[in-house]
Motif scaffolding. Sequence first.
Motif: not given
Length: 139
Positions: A11-12, A44, A46, A83, A87, A122, A124, A126, A128-130
């Motif tokens: 989780k980032t 991923h 992004s 997004e 994005d 990361e 992005r 917010r 994310h789960i990576r």
Amino acid sequence: MTCHQQLLTIKTAGKSLCNITAKVENIVAESGIKTGLCTLFMRHTSASLVIQENADPDVLLDLEKFFAKLVPEDSQRYIHNAEGPDDMPAHIRTALTKTSEQIPISQGELVLGTWQGIYIWEHRQRGHIREVFIHITGD
């Protein structure tokens, strides 16, 4: 030759570099492989993987500042913004970095330099789960 595969889920916390070195080292140790190769693959488009300085956090801050200037988050510059304004810049940053890394294993340990760490970058705003897929081969 033996193969070991494992999915690492992280989780980032949003745009930043997340050190995953210890987690990867633990997986290598669990594999029991003493001599071989560890391949990491980011699943991923992004976020990316980088091997970078792990001693001075200013290096990571400077990298982030450089990429922010190189690939600005300006929705007027890009067509793809499904997004949000971060994005397409995240996709460009991933294209400029890497989604995979290969690290030799010797005597059951990753052959990283003294000041090298493995990071999920990361891209992005917010968190994310990576997922990083780890494939280890060797003896």
